[in-house]
Write a protein that holds these residues in place. Structure first.
Motif, PDB file in Angstrom:
ATOM      1  N   ARG A 175     -21.343 -30.482   9.523  1.00 19.63           N
ATOM      2  CA  ARG A 175     -19.891 -30.407   9.675  1.00 19.63           C
ATOM      3  C   ARG A 175     -19.385 -28.975   9.690  1.00 19.63           C
ATOM      4  O   ARG A 175     -18.594 -28.588  10.558  1.00 19.63           O
ATOM      5  CB  ARG A 175     -19.215 -31.190   8.551  1.00 19.63           C
ATOM      6  N   TYR A 176     -19.833 -28.168   8.716  1.00 17.16           N
ATOM      7  CA  TYR A 176     -19.223 -26.854   8.528  1.00 17.16           C
ATOM      8  C   TYR A 176     -20.002 -25.710   9.176  1.00 17.16           C
ATOM      9  O   TYR A 176     -19.432 -24.635   9.383  1.00 17.16           O
ATOM     10  CB  TYR A 176     -19.049 -26.566   7.033  1.00 17.16           C
ATOM     11  N   VAL A 177     -21.282 -25.923   9.479  1.00  9.82           N
ATOM     12  CA  VAL A 177     -22.059 -24.873  10.135  1.00  9.82           C
ATOM     13  C   VAL A 177     -22.141 -25.124  11.631  1.00  9.82           C
ATOM     14  O   VAL A 177     -21.919 -24.219  12.439  1.00  9.82           O
ATOM     15  CB  VAL A 177     -23.475 -24.778   9.527  1.00  9.82           C
ATOM     16  N   PHE A 178     -22.437 -26.363  12.022  1.00  8.80           N
ATOM     17  CA  PHE A 178     -22.604 -26.666  13.437  1.00  8.80           C
ATOM     18  C   PHE A 178     -21.372 -27.332  14.050  1.00  8.80           C
ATOM     19  O   PHE A 178     -21.357 -27.598  15.252  1.00  8.80           O
ATOM     20  CB  PHE A 178     -23.816 -27.573  13.637  1.00  8.80           C
ATOM     21  N   GLY A 179     -20.359 -27.632  13.220  1.00  8.35           N
ATOM     22  CA  GLY A 179     -19.160 -28.271  13.751  1.00  8.35           C
ATOM     23  C   GLY A 179     -19.439 -29.632  14.343  1.00  8.35           C
ATOM     24  O   GLY A 179     -18.769 -30.035  15.298  1.00  8.35           O
ATOM     25  N   SER A 180     -20.416 -30.360  13.785  1.00  8.14           N
ATOM     26  CA  SER A 180     -20.820 -31.670  14.320  1.00  8.14           C
ATOM     27  C   SER A 180     -20.886 -32.696  13.193  1.00  8.14           C
ATOM     28  O   SER A 180     -21.980 -33.065  12.750  1.00  8.14           O
ATOM     29  CB  SER A 180     -22.177 -31.565  15.020  1.00  8.14           C
ATOM     30  N   PRO A 181     -19.756 -33.166  12.687  1.00 12.98           N
ATOM     31  CA  PRO A 181     -19.799 -34.183  11.623  1.00 12.98           C
ATOM     32  C   PRO A 181     -20.492 -35.442  12.101  1.00 12.98           C
ATOM     33  O   PRO A 181     -20.357 -35.843  13.258  1.00 12.98           O
ATOM     34  CB  PRO A 181     -18.317 -34.428  11.311  1.00 12.98           C
ATOM     35  N   THR A 182     -21.234 -36.080  11.207  1.00 11.06           N
ATOM     36  CA  THR A 182     -21.977 -37.282  11.561  1.00 11.06           C
ATOM     37  C   THR A 182     -21.101 -38.518  11.434  1.00 11.06           C
ATOM     38  O   THR A 182     -20.062 -38.498  10.761  1.00 11.06           O
ATOM     39  CB  THR A 182     -23.208 -37.445  10.660  1.00 11.06           C
ATOM     40  N   ASN A 183     -21.525 -39.579  12.076  1.00  7.44           N
ATOM     41  CA  ASN A 183     -20.818 -40.859  11.976  1.00  7.44           C
ATOM     42  C   ASN A 183     -21.606 -41.857  11.139  1.00  7.44           C
ATOM     43  O   ASN A 183     -21.298 -43.054  11.152  1.00  7.44           O
ATOM     44  CB  ASN A 183     -20.561 -41.432  13.370  1.00  7.44           C
ATOM     45  N   TRP A 184     -22.626 -41.373  10.418  1.00  6.36           N
ATOM     46  CA  TRP A 184     -23.498 -42.298   9.693  1.00  6.36           C
ATOM     47  C   TRP A 184     -23.755 -41.901   8.246  1.00  6.36           C
ATOM     48  O   TRP A 184     -24.112 -42.751   7.431  1.00  6.36           O
ATOM     49  CB  TRP A 184     -24.854 -42.413  10.408  1.00  6.36           C
ATOM     50  N   ALA A 185     -23.607 -40.628   7.890  1.00  5.74           N
ATOM     51  CA  ALA A 185     -24.040 -40.165   6.563  1.00  5.74           C
ATOM     52  C   ALA A 185     -23.264 -40.873   5.448  1.00  5.74           C
ATOM     53  O   ALA A 185     -23.861 -41.390   4.494  1.00  5.74           O
ATOM     54  CB  ALA A 185     -23.881 -38.654   6.455  1.00  5.74           C
ATOM     55  N   HIS A 186     -21.945 -40.881   5.545  1.00  2.96           N
ATOM     56  CA  HIS A 186     -21.148 -41.465   4.456  1.00  2.96           C
ATOM     57  C   HIS A 186     -21.407 -42.963   4.340  1.00  2.96           C
ATOM     58  O   HIS A 186     -21.605 -43.486   3.234  1.00  2.96           O
ATOM     59  CB  HIS A 186     -19.670 -41.199   4.706  1.00  2.96           C
ATOM     60  N   GLU A 187     -21.429 -43.661   5.465  1.00  2.00           N
ATOM     61  CA  GLU A 187     -21.655 -45.107   5.413  1.00  2.00           C
ATOM     62  C   GLU A 187     -23.041 -45.425   4.868  1.00  2.00           C
ATOM     63  O   GLU A 187     -23.210 -46.348   4.051  1.00  2.00           O
ATOM     64  CB  GLU A 187     -21.497 -45.710   6.805  1.00  2.00           C
ATOM     65  N   ALA A 188     -24.048 -44.657   5.299  1.00  2.00           N
ATOM     66  CA  ALA A 188     -25.412 -44.901   4.823  1.00  2.00           C
ATOM     67  C   ALA A 188     -25.507 -44.727   3.314  1.00  2.00           C
ATOM     68  O   ALA A 188     -26.184 -45.509   2.627  1.00  2.00           O
ATOM     69  CB  ALA A 188     -26.387 -43.956   5.528  1.00  2.00           C
ATOM     70  N   MET A 189     -24.814 -43.739   2.774  1.00  2.00           N
ATOM     71  CA  MET A 189     -24.943 -43.462   1.349  1.00  2.00           C
ATOM     72  C   MET A 189     -24.151 -44.438   0.498  1.00  2.00           C
ATOM     73  O   MET A 189     -24.612 -44.851  -0.570  1.00  2.00           O
ATOM     74  CB  MET A 189     -24.494 -42.020   1.057  1.00  2.00           C
ATOM     75  N   TYR A 190     -22.957 -44.846   0.931  1.00  2.00           N
ATOM     76  CA  TYR A 190     -22.241 -45.782   0.058  1.00  2.00           C
ATOM     77  C   TYR A 190     -22.885 -47.161   0.094  1.00  2.00           C
ATOM     78  O   TYR A 190     -22.841 -47.897  -0.893  1.00  2.00           O
ATOM     79  CB  TYR A 190     -20.742 -45.808   0.357  1.00  2.00           C
ATOM     80  N   LEU A 191     -23.527 -47.524   1.203  1.00  2.00           N
ATOM     81  CA  LEU A 191     -24.308 -48.753   1.205  1.00  2.00           C
ATOM     82  C   LEU A 191     -25.520 -48.625   0.276  1.00  2.00           C
ATOM     83  O   LEU A 191     -25.863 -49.558  -0.466  1.00  2.00           O
ATOM     84  CB  LEU A 191     -24.775 -49.076   2.622  1.00  2.00           C
ATOM     85  N   MET A 192     -26.154 -47.464   0.315  1.00  5.38           N
ATOM     86  CA  MET A 192     -27.322 -47.239  -0.532  1.00  5.38           C
ATOM     87  C   MET A 192     -26.947 -47.276  -2.010  1.00  5.38           C
ATOM     88  O   MET A 192     -27.648 -47.890  -2.825  1.00  5.38           O
ATOM     89  CB  MET A 192     -27.964 -45.890  -0.193  1.00  5.38           C
ATOM     90  N   PHE A 193     -25.840 -46.645  -2.371  1.00  5.24           N
ATOM     91  CA  PHE A 193     -25.429 -46.634  -3.773  1.00  5.24           C
ATOM     92  C   PHE A 193     -25.036 -48.042  -4.247  1.00  5.24           C
ATOM     93  O   PHE A 193     -25.247 -48.390  -5.414  1.00  5.24           O
ATOM     94  CB  PHE A 193     -24.265 -45.673  -3.988  1.00  5.24           C
TER      95      PHE A 193
END
Length: 440
Positions: free
Chosen positions: A277-295
């Motif tokens: 997000r902050y270095v390459f300016g390319s936020p993902t569409n999967w990281a947050h969803e993958a982690m809250y499902l995992m938690f």
């Protein structure tokens, strides 16, 4: 700056949740070295995950790692400035487009009104005083004059907007190109340093191990403190009971340890998200969803582990001073509430899991079976490898987000969590019975 366009495949997500804990647990069970030293494998792991921050150098106590940090900060600052410039470009571009549309529209309207106005005035002059035609002609002339006046004003405003917006847009574009180049060259500089360190890392590890000072001798007070801490530290294995309930306790212990390593996956994934997000300016569409499902899955599976190790929150004002037998009496009396909760969780999760597989969009054999369209024997008889490998086959419910990860595995993990909790409750119930009968 280079762009990252990576979406985690669904199979890699679920496979990682299974394989990573196995590898991590295997590494954690390795015998610890007798002397402190640096490891090349860990150095490369840090190089891959945090090389652009120089963390591999800092791991080896090399001050050269500090040189990576200002370059990395330069990338963050350049991206921030580029984001601001991109916003200005967007705003000015919209302003230019609006002004150009206004000029095109109002110029045509004013020209049309100016062309029609002489004829309207002629009609007004020829119309009989007090007649309906006279009033209509006056209204038409007034409207045409207002249209010309308003259109002329809007044209002047649009021309003024263009005079200010176009130079501002050009300047913002220049700023955007400049900061993009700054971030890009700073990133290539960091990448070059990482690649060079990848080659030098074996030698750096050997040098750091040669320069390691000997472990300091503990004082008598430190030795006594360490002995007290070791005595007070209760190993999880000590919670495992004897007899037939022991295998339930060991299962809860194993599952709790298994999902505990998922926390490491969260650190890696969120680190990747921040960098993207902050270095390459390319936020993902999967990281947050993958982690809250995992938690969510981690919370459910770890419930039996928390019950085994007595890690749940409990009011101990009256409970803690009781003897083992009296605690068993209290636990037996209150176990009815536990089994109501755990049983409800298990049954509800079972319904959720079947509903997730039986959704109308599911076109797999297991979905047809869950909907009652085919029998269990027929499902097994028609099963083949394509049910696993064909990307057009959907087993059941998927998320509504862009990633569209299948949700039915998570629903079945809910069933597993409820089952583990019920089993651990049975183990605790049996142990309380033993304590009440004086056998524990």
């Amino acid at each position: 700056m280079p762009q990252l366009d990576f979406t985690l495949p669904h199979w890699a997500y679920w496979l990682g949740l299974i394989v990573f804990p196995i590898i991590a647990a295997t590494l954690a069970r390795r015998p610890k070295p007798k002397e402190r030293r640096y490891f090349l494998a860990l150095g490369y792991f840090i190089l891959v995950t945090g090389g652009i921050l120089g963390l591999h150098r800092l791991y080896l106590k090399s001050l050269i790692g500090l040189l990576y940090i200002p370059v990395f900060i330069c990338i963050l600052f350049a991206n921030s400035q580029g984001h601001d410039a991109r916003s200005v470009v967007s705003d000015m571009s919209n302003l230019v487009r609006q002004a150009e549309r206004t000029l095109e529209r109002e110029t045509e309207r004013v020209a049309s009104a100016e062309k029609e106005l002489p004829a309207m005035r002629q009609k007004l002059t020829e119309a009989e005083d007090g007649s309906f035609a006279k009033r209509r002609a006056e209204r038409d002339v007034k409207r045409a004059e207002q249209r010309i006046e308003q259109g002329t004003s809007r044209i002047q405003e649009a021309e003024a907007s263009l005079e200010t917006a176009r130079p501002a847009e050009e300047k913002a574009l220049d700023d955007l190109r400049f900061w993009n180049n700054v971030g890009k060259y700073a990133f290539w500089l960091l990448l070059a340093g990482v690649l060079i360190d990848a080659v030098l890392l074996p030698g750096l590890v050997r040098k750091s191990n040669r320069n390691l000072p000997p472990d300091p001798e503990l004082s008598e007070a430190e030795k006594k403190l360490k002995a007290i801490e070791d005595a007070e530290r209760k190993d999880d294995a000590s919670h495992v009971s004897t007899g037939w309930t022991g295998w339930i306790d060991r299962l809860s212990l194993m599952c709790g340890e298994f999902v505990s390593y998922w926390a490491v996956i969260a650190v890696i994934v969120y680190y990747f998200e921040v960098m993207s997000r902050y270095v390459f300016g390319s936020p993902t569409n999967w990281a947050h969803e993958a982690m809250y499902l995992m938690f969510g899955m981690q919370y459910l599976i770890a419930g039996s582990y928390a019950m085994l190790t007595e890690a749940h929150v409990r009011v101990d004002i009256f409970y803690a001073p009781l003897s083992r037998r009296r605690k068993a009496v209290v636990d037996l009396l209150t176990s009815v509430f536990f089994f109501i909760f755990a049983g409800t969780l298990l049954v509800t999760s079972w319904v959720f899991a079947f509903d997730a597989i039986a959704v109308p969009s599911g076109n797999a054999l297991v979905s047809d079976w869950a909907r009652g369209e085919i029998g269990f024997v027929e499902m097994l008889g028609n099963w083949n490898l394509s049910q696993w490998s064909d990307p057009n086959i959907r087993w059941g419910e998927i998320s509504f987000n862009e990633w569209e990860v299948p949700l039915w595995p998570m629903k079945w993990v809910m069933v597993l969590g409820g089952l583990l909790l019920v089993l651990q409750g049975i183990s605790k119930f049996a142990q309380d019975i033993r304590a009440l009968m004086g056998r524990a």
